[in-house]
Design a protein around this motif. Structure first.
Motif, mmCIF file in Angstrom:
data_model
loop_
_atom_site.group_PDB
_atom_site.id
_atom_site.type_symbol
_atom_site.label_atom_id
_atom_site.label_comp_id
_atom_site.label_asym_id
_atom_site.label_seq_id
_atom_site.Cartn_x
_atom_site.Cartn_y
_atom_site.Cartn_z
ATOM 1 N N ARG A 167 -6.065 5.199 1.635
ATOM 2 C CA ARG A 167 -5.739 5.792 0.344
ATOM 3 C C ARG A 167 -6.018 7.294 0.371
ATOM 4 N NH1 ARG A 167 -2.840 2.582 -2.785
ATOM 5 N NH2 ARG A 167 -3.672 3.574 -4.667
ATOM 6 N N GLU B 255 -3.157 9.879 -6.777
ATOM 7 C CA GLU B 255 -3.692 8.780 -5.983
ATOM 8 C C GLU B 255 -2.516 8.034 -5.382
ATOM 9 O OE1 GLU B 255 -6.236 4.591 -6.220
ATOM 10 O OE2 GLU B 255 -6.090 5.884 -7.996
ATOM 11 N N ARG B 256 -2.573 7.782 -4.084
ATOM 12 C CA ARG B 256 -1.481 7.060 -3.451
ATOM 13 C C ARG B 256 -1.965 6.360 -2.192
ATOM 14 N NH1 ARG B 256 2.250 12.161 -1.576
ATOM 15 N NH2 ARG B 256 0.755 13.200 -0.209
ATOM 16 N N GLY B 257 -1.210 5.331 -1.823
ATOM 17 C CA GLY B 257 -1.496 4.623 -0.591
ATOM 18 C C GLY B 257 -0.859 5.316 0.592
ATOM 19 N N TRP C 148 -6.788 10.514 -2.509
ATOM 20 C CA TRP C 148 -7.033 10.974 -3.869
ATOM 21 C C TRP C 148 -7.095 12.499 -3.856
ATOM 22 C CZ3 TRP C 148 -9.531 7.048 -1.423
ATOM 23 C CH2 TRP C 148 -9.492 5.780 -2.007
ATOM 24 N N ASN D 200 0.830 -1.215 0.000
ATOM 25 C CA ASN D 200 0.000 0.000 0.000
ATOM 26 C C ASN D 200 0.862 1.263 0.000
ATOM 27 O OD1 ASN D 200 -2.563 1.282 -0.028
ATOM 28 N ND2 ASN D 200 -2.410 1.688 2.168
#
Length: 400
Positions: free
Chosen positions: A336, A321-323, A338, A290
């Motif tokens: 997450r 967008e990233r974990g 966004w 993640n």
């Protein structure tokens, strides 16, 4: 009989003698000439004795304990002509004064006002296009980081790159791209990695507080980024790095008559995963998950002439967008983030005069259906921001 008569004469003379030894006083009333309206808070002075009193609401005053003799009385009040006279004071008596003050319009001598704006050559650091090309910088973060007193902070391999001046927080440094704020409307920080170095003509770093001119965001300094206004040759770049990083960037520019057009875009993806030991007593490797990220952006700019000055219109779009993997001891497998942001800014400049109107729309979402502790969350924040600024450098002179 003679003794009684002498005693009677002494008793009659005693009050007059005592009155002659008692100091006198100066009393009176101060009013406006022509209307006889009482003047409150008028200053009444005996300058030689260093005594000053103020009139009450009825315009009256009293100065007691004044020795016999001639004394100068001076009266003044803002907005009225001063008054001065010589007054004879006798012991045991009150010298009464009725003082009219005439209205007075104060005419100032010539007043010159001079204002200055920061001189980049004297007060800051300027990085030109030639220096940018020679440095091999890829983004604005690489360019700004070369200025004295500036630190570029990286939030990990997939995080933003923000700027600090002389140890300040990133939210205390204002970053302007062609006059429009790059700072995030919520956090106040500016991600310099979002501006490609190939699109920059000049960078000016002004350390210190410049809030009087640029607003509260400029508490620690200002970074001015000017993009290239002329024709930009087409360029494309692709790269790869550790943690599964892949990136691509491209731009194009052309001149159409007296106007110049630019457009460009970039995309970057990172896997971000790696193996590590969560517990030093347990050699078992755990895979960091993640930790991926994908970001993309595009911009377009138009430069032309308007009303004898230069007009620049710039617009852009960014998405992320990233974990959010959390810490090693409390990892989050599903958190997450966004984010989407759009910007637009027309700016006009002619000599020392300039005007700018900029706007930004941003939507950010944070979600984790199963956090390692606490309750699940799914929060969305929407921000709309409009900024307008007009300024000029001039002076004025006023006199009789």
């Amino acid at each position: 009989m003679r003794r009684s008569l002498l005693a009677l004469l002494l008793c009659m003379a005693l009050p007059a003698s005592l009155a002659a030894q008692r100091p006198g006083e100066v009393a009176g009333r101060v009013a406006e000439a022509g209307t006889d309206a009482p003047l409150e808070m008028a200053a009444v002075e005996l300058p030689e004795l260093g005594i000053r009193v103020w009139t009450d609401g009825a315009g009256r005053f009293a100065i007691r304990g004044v020795e016999e003799g001639a004394h100068r009385v001076r009266v003044s009040r803002a907005g009225y002509a001063g008054w001065s006279a010589q007054v004879r004071v006798r012991n045991g008596e009150a010298a009464w004064l009725s003082i009219p003050l005439a209205r007075h319009v104060l005419v100032l001598d010539t007043v010159s006002a001079v204002t200055t704006v920061p001189d980049p050559q004297r007060d800051g650091t300027v990085v030109t296009r030639a220096a940018i090309e020679a440095s091999g910088a890829r983004t604005a973060a690489d360019v700004v980081g070369r200025a004295p007193g500036v630190t570029v902070r990286e939030s990990g391999p997939t995080g933003p790159r923000t700027v600090s001046i002389r140890g300040s927080g990133a939210d205390a440094v204002l970053v302007l791209v062609d006059g429009a704020p790059l700072n995030d409307p919520v956090s106040g920080e500016a991600d310099l990695s979002a501006v490609p170095a190939s699109a920059i003509e000049r960078v000016t770093v002004l350390p210190g507080a410049h809030s009087a001119r640029y607003g509260a965001r400029a508490g620690a300094g200002v970074v001015l980024i000017e993009t290239r206004a002329g024709e930009v040759p087409p360029a494309a770049e692709m790269s790869a790095g550790t943690l599964g990083e892949r990136a691509a960037r491209g731009e194009w520019g052309a001149r159409v008559g007296r106007a110049a057009i630019q457009a460009g875009g970039h995309a970057r993806a990172v896997d971000g995963g790696f193996a590590y030991e969560r517990d030093p007593s347990d050699p078992t490797l755990v895979h960091r998950s993640n930790a991926d990220e994908f970001e993309a952006g595009a911009f377009a700019a138009l430069t032309g002439q308007l009303a004898g000055g230069e007009l620049r219109v710039r617009g852009g779009w960014e998405a992320l967008e990233r974990g959010l993997p959390g810490t090693g001891h409390t990892p989050s497998l599903d958190a997450r983030q966004w984010m989407e942001r759009g910007r637009a800014s027309p700016a006009w400049r002619r000599g020392p005069a300039s005007a700018l109107l900029s706007g930004a729309v941003q939507r950010a979402r944070y979600a984790d259906p199963a956090p390692p502790f606490g309750l699940a969350y799914d929060d969305t924040t929407r921000v709309r921001m409009v900024n307008a600024r007009a300024e000029t450098s001039t002076g004025f002179r006023r006199g009789r």
